[in-house]
Each structure stands twice: as structure tokens, then as C-alpha cells.
Design a protein around this motif. Structure first.
Motif, PDB file in Angstrom:
ATOM      1  N   GLN A  11       0.836  -1.190   0.000  1.00  0.00           N
ATOM      2  CA  GLN A  11       0.000   0.000   0.000  1.00  0.00           C
ATOM      3  C   GLN A  11       0.879   1.251   0.000  1.00  0.00           C
ATOM      4  OE1 GLN A  11      -3.592  -0.089  -0.131  1.00  0.00           O
ATOM      5  NE2 GLN A  11      -2.895  -2.142  -0.741  1.00  0.00           N
ATOM      6  N   ILE A  12       0.664   2.106  -0.975  1.00  0.00           N
ATOM      7  CA  ILE A  12       1.432   3.339  -1.123  1.00  0.00           C
ATOM      8  C   ILE A  12       0.506   4.517  -0.833  1.00  0.00           C
ATOM      9  CG2 ILE A  12       2.812   4.766  -2.676  1.00  0.00           C
ATOM     10  CD1 ILE A  12       4.128   2.090  -1.899  1.00  0.00           C
ATOM     11  N   ALA A  13       0.833   5.276   0.219  1.00  0.00           N
ATOM     12  CA  ALA A  13       0.008   6.401   0.639  1.00  0.00           C
ATOM     13  C   ALA A  13       0.335   7.642  -0.189  1.00  0.00           C
ATOM     14  CB  ALA A  13       0.232   6.684   2.120  1.00  0.00           C
ATOM     15  N   TYR A  14      -0.712   8.384  -0.540  1.00  0.00           N
ATOM     16  CA  TYR A  14      -0.483   9.572  -1.355  1.00  0.00           C
ATOM     17  C   TYR A  14      -1.439  10.687  -0.965  1.00  0.00           C
ATOM     18  CZ  TYR A  14      -4.676   8.521  -4.157  1.00  0.00           C
ATOM     19  OH  TYR A  14      -5.960   8.291  -4.574  1.00  0.00           O
ATOM     20  N   SER A  15      -1.125  11.887  -1.418  1.00  0.00           N
ATOM     21  CA  SER A  15      -1.993  13.053  -1.276  1.00  0.00           C
ATOM     22  C   SER A  15      -2.200  13.664  -2.648  1.00  0.00           C
ATOM     23  CB  SER A  15      -1.368  14.096  -0.337  1.00  0.00           C
ATOM     24  OG  SER A  15      -1.190  13.577   0.959  1.00  0.00           O
ATOM     25  N   ARG A  16      -3.331  14.316  -2.832  1.00  0.00           N
ATOM     26  CA  ARG A  16      -3.654  14.947  -4.105  1.00  0.00           C
ATOM     27  C   ARG A  16      -4.182  16.354  -3.832  1.00  0.00           C
ATOM     28  NH1 ARG A  16      -7.486  11.315  -6.602  1.00  0.00           N
ATOM     29  NH2 ARG A  16      -8.949  12.194  -5.112  1.00  0.00           N
ATOM     30  N   THR A  17      -3.712  17.303  -4.625  1.00  0.00           N
ATOM     31  CA  THR A  17      -4.180  18.673  -4.462  1.00  0.00           C
ATOM     32  C   THR A  17      -4.245  19.354  -5.818  1.00  0.00           C
ATOM     33  OG1 THR A  17      -3.809  20.760  -3.268  1.00  0.00           O
ATOM     34  CG2 THR A  17      -1.859  19.636  -4.094  1.00  0.00           C
ATOM     35  N   GLY A  18      -5.143  20.335  -5.965  1.00  0.00           N
ATOM     36  CA  GLY A  18      -5.220  21.120  -7.177  1.00  0.00           C
ATOM     37  C   GLY A  18      -6.093  20.517  -8.248  1.00  0.00           C
ATOM     38  N   TYR A  32       9.578  12.417   3.097  1.00  0.00           N
ATOM     39  CA  TYR A  32       8.264  11.828   2.932  1.00  0.00           C
ATOM     40  C   TYR A  32       7.235  12.912   3.206  1.00  0.00           C
ATOM     41  CZ  TYR A  32       8.993  11.400   7.997  1.00  0.00           C
ATOM     42  OH  TYR A  32       9.296  11.654   9.316  1.00  0.00           O
ATOM     43  N   ARG A  33       5.967  12.650   2.884  1.00  0.00           N
ATOM     44  CA  ARG A  33       4.942  13.663   3.100  1.00  0.00           C
ATOM     45  C   ARG A  33       4.986  14.154   4.544  1.00  0.00           C
ATOM     46  NH1 ARG A  33      -0.520  11.206   2.120  1.00  0.00           N
ATOM     47  NH2 ARG A  33       0.534   9.566   3.290  1.00  0.00           N
ATOM     48  N   ARG A  56       7.276   7.349  -0.490  1.00  0.00           N
ATOM     49  CA  ARG A  56       7.979   6.224  -1.108  1.00  0.00           C
ATOM     50  C   ARG A  56       7.976   5.039  -0.139  1.00  0.00           C
ATOM     51  NH1 ARG A  56      13.604   8.374  -3.366  1.00  0.00           N
ATOM     52  NH2 ARG A  56      13.888   6.110  -3.586  1.00  0.00           N
ATOM     53  N   ARG A  57       8.021   3.835  -0.664  1.00  0.00           N
ATOM     54  CA  ARG A  57       7.857   2.656   0.186  1.00  0.00           C
ATOM     55  C   ARG A  57       8.885   2.636   1.322  1.00  0.00           C
ATOM     56  NH1 ARG A  57       7.751  -2.865  -2.257  1.00  0.00           N
ATOM     57  NH2 ARG A  57       6.164  -1.887  -3.570  1.00  0.00           N
ATOM     58  N   GLY A  58       8.396   2.255   2.487  1.00  0.00           N
ATOM     59  CA  GLY A  58       9.231   2.254   3.683  1.00  0.00           C
ATOM     60  C   GLY A  58       9.218   3.568   4.424  1.00  0.00           C
ATOM     61  N   ARG A  59       8.497   4.554   3.912  1.00  0.00           N
ATOM     62  CA  ARG A  59       8.478   5.882   4.518  1.00  0.00           C
ATOM     63  C   ARG A  59       7.054   6.283   4.881  1.00  0.00           C
ATOM     64  NH1 ARG A  59      12.570   9.284   0.520  1.00  0.00           N
ATOM     65  NH2 ARG A  59      13.811   7.515  -0.199  1.00  0.00           N
ATOM     66  N   GLY A  60       6.942   7.133   5.890  1.00  0.00           N
ATOM     67  CA  GLY A  60       5.643   7.689   6.241  1.00  0.00           C
ATOM     68  C   GLY A  60       4.600   6.615   6.454  1.00  0.00           C
ATOM     69  N   MET A 177      14.341  11.700  10.620  1.00  0.00           N
ATOM     70  CA  MET A 177      15.231  11.015   9.688  1.00  0.00           C
ATOM     71  C   MET A 177      15.535   9.596  10.154  1.00  0.00           C
ATOM     72  SD  MET A 177      17.876  13.931   8.259  1.00  0.00           S
ATOM     73  CE  MET A 177      18.592  14.371   9.843  1.00  0.00           C
ATOM     74  N   LYS A 178      15.683   9.409  11.458  1.00  0.00           N
ATOM     75  CA  LYS A 178      15.974   8.071  11.977  1.00  0.00           C
ATOM     76  C   LYS A 178      14.858   7.086  11.656  1.00  0.00           C
ATOM     77  CE  LYS A 178      17.730   7.516  16.079  1.00  0.00           C
ATOM     78  NZ  LYS A 178      17.974   7.660  17.532  1.00  0.00           N
TER      79      LYS A 178
END
Length: 266
Positions: A11-18, A32-33, A56-60, A177-178
Motif C-alpha cells: 500500500q502506497i500512501a499519497y496526497s492529491r491537491t489542485g 516523505y509527506r 515512497r515505500r518504507g516511509r511515512g 530522519m531516523k
């Protein structure tokens, strides 16, 4: 929180605007976001584009199905492109720029692509990234030392003085960052062998046929600008542009108008 499902089920989390044509922004290392300059960039471009940012995968809030391969991150971008309606435009910065080049080269369909300062080391104007760099990052993470991985990245990957990195441990951003330090080894794999102080191989991104904009900053170090120029020379339909007064920490006010003009032009 919206997500897309990548090819391996992650699962890849995303945001959309505009509103407007779809534009996907790809982060560099440790970002990450909610912890990225791309959030401000998305806001600046949202009056002309439907802008997608993602972890990106592994983040947020994104998953991290192993084992890691660069192809998995390419599939993540492809899944987001499908969610955005098919063919997209895409922008990447730093290691995210290298990922964008690789994704488009391997067939992710895009109308246009722009990248800012992929950190290629193509000559002797800075010390090459050591051959054991990725393994050293992985060893630090395996030992439960994310701070050690960040130090290796900052000193051996970025080229910062060790004393400066020691002072960074006191900054509020250090704990954030850690949390994503394990993905530094992913970025090392994305960079492939393109930080070894050798010229980029001919035809490295021969699969890219879309119009491209390759950017660097006028105040960035010579090694960085040499690598960016070398990447631009590899692409048959690329324009190479320098943003005066900018460094690797490019300001949104300088970058956004350039990207808006490039992506809006038919």
C-alpha cells in the motif's frame, strides 16, 4: 488517507491537491509527506495541475514489503500513474530524480519529466562514493543503529564533514530522519553504480523518449553540476537549465515557475 496498491500488494500512501493535468512529485532521500520540500512545491503548482505527492515505500504511511528492489519503486510510481488516469508528468529531486529517470527508462508512461540534481558522481571533482557504501548502510540498520546509517549517508554519500553531521543530531529533524534511515540503502540501490567517479555509460537511459528538463543550481558544487550535465547529455530530448543562485536545497519560489512553464507547454 488514500492509498494505491502496488504490483506486489504494498500500500502506497499519497496526497492529491489542485486541478488540471496530473503531475507526480518524487522525493529524495529521507523525505516523505509532511517532511519534504515537495509539499510546498505541490501547493505552488496546484493552481495549474492536479499534484500527487506520496510516501515512497518504507516511509511515512506507505508499506515496505521486502525484499527491496528498484523495480518495486518503479511499480509504485506506475500504480500512482494509473490512479491519476494513465499518462502523467513527473518530477523528481536528488535520488528521486535518479528514480524518475529509471522509471521512465523502464517504461512508466509519461508526457514529460523533469529532474533536479540527481547526485551522480562522474569525475574526480569529489571523492567517489565507496564501493561498500550500500553494505555499510545495511549493516548499520541491521545492528539497530539508524543514526549510524544517517552518518554514513551524510559523510560518504553526500560528502559532509563528520563534525557537521554530529551537530545535526541536535536538530529537530534528526528523529524524523531516523524513522526512515533504513530506506537509505534503497536509495543507494537506486543510484546504482552512478556515484563511482566514472562517466555515465552511453545509452544509460535510452528508453526515455519523452521531453525532459534537467535542472541544477548555480551555487551547487562542481561535481554535482558535472553529473547533471552528463545526465542531460544522455537524453535525446532533454533541455538542460541552471537556476541561478540555487543549491541542492532549491527554493520553491525559484523552481515552481520553471516547472509550471515546462509542464504546461504542449
Amino acid at each position: 488517507m488514500p492509498t494505491v496498491t502496488s504490483a506486489d500488494g504494498t500500500q502506497i500512501a499519497y496526497s492529491r491537491t489542485g486541478s488540471g493535468p496530473a503531475l507526480v512529485l518524487v522525493d529524495g532521500a529521507l523525505c516523505y509527506r509532511t517532511s519534504t520540500p515537495n509539499d510546498d512545491l505541490a501547493k505552488a503548482l496546484s493552481d495549474r495541475f492536479t499534484v500527487y505527492t506520496f510516501d515512497r515505500r518504507g516511509r511515512g504511511e506507505s508499506g515496505d514489503t521486502g525484499p527491496y528492489e528498484v523495480e518495486r519503486e518503479i511499480e509504485d510510481i506506475a500504480a500512482l500513474a494509473k490512479e491519476a488516469g494513465g499518462e502523467i508528468s513527473v518530477y523528481g529531486i536528488s535520488s528521486g530524480a535518479a528514480l524518475v529517470l529509471e522509471a521512465v527508462h523502464r517504461g512508466v508512461p509519461v508526457k514529460k519529466l523533469a529532474v533536479y540534481e540527481p547526485p551522480f558522481v562522474v569525475d574526480s571533482t569529489r571523492k567517489r562514493v565507496p564501493a561498500g557504501y550500500q553494505a555499510k548502510l545495511e549493516a548499520a540498520i541491521a545492528a539497530g543503529k539508524p543514526g549510524g546509517a544517517i552518518k554514513t549517508f551524510m559523510v560518504e554519500g553526500v560528502g559532509l564533514p563528520a563534525l557537521m553531521v554530529l551537530m545535526m543530531r541536535l536538530m529537530p529533524a534528526w528523529p524524523r530522519m531516523k524513522r526512515v534511515a533504513h530506506t537509505l540503502a534503497y536509495d543507494a540501490q537506486v543510484m546504482d553504480d552512478n556515484q563511482a567517479g566514472r562517466p555515465l555509460p552511453d545509452g544509460r537511459w535510452s528508453g526515455i523518449t519523452a521531453p525532459a528538463l534537467i535542472l541544477d543550481g548555480g551555487k551547487s558544487p562542481a561535481w554535482m553540476r558535472n553529473g547533471v550535465a552528463a545526465a542531460a547529455a544522455q537524453l535525446p530530448h532533454a533541455a538542460y537549465r541552471t537556476l541561478p543562485g540555487q543549491t541542492h536545497l532549491v527554493k520553491t519560489a525559484a523552481l515552481a515557475p520553471v516547472l509550471a512553464e515546462f509542464f504546461a507547454t504542449t
